[in-house]
Motif scaffolding. Structure first.
Motif: not given
Length: 110
Positions: A37-51
């Motif tokens: 699980v990740f939580y998204a704010g404005i930017d890509c959450p840490p640990g989530l693949c940029n692609t």
């Protein structure tokens, strides 16, 4: 704007395509795990693949800004929810995106 919860639903591996076109040793995505699980704010959450982020950002942005449903209400049965997938043709990863009730902190307000 609201935060969006991103849950990794499942990782797949297209062995037939990888056997014909992929590099040796290719397997399912090794960066993400089912249930993560990740939580998204404005930017890509840490640990989530940029692609993966780039593939789903348009849905996240819409959910953050109050969209209740997509594609004329005929996509997801749950409001404020979307299902997205990264575009890795060998190792697709499926995500559930859900609007939360938590506001994204405004960096301009101090």
């Amino acid at each position: 704007m609201k935060k969006v919860k991103i849950t990794v639903l499942k990782r797949e591996f297209k062995a037939d395509l990888a056997a014909e076109y992929g590099c040796d040793g290719l397997g399912p995505c090794g960066r993400l795990k089912d249930g993560q699980v990740f939580y998204a704010g404005i930017d890509c959450p840490p640990g989530l693949c940029n692609t993966a982020w780039k593939c789903m950002h348009q849905y996240i942005f819409a959910l953050q800004n109050g969209v209740e449903s997509f594609f004329f209400d005929n996509w997801c049965r749950q409001p404020r929810t979307a299902i997205a997938c990264c575009n890795d043709g060998f190792r697709p990863v499926y995500f559930k995106l859900e609007t939360t009730d938590e506001d994204i902190p405004n960096p301009e307000k101090k």
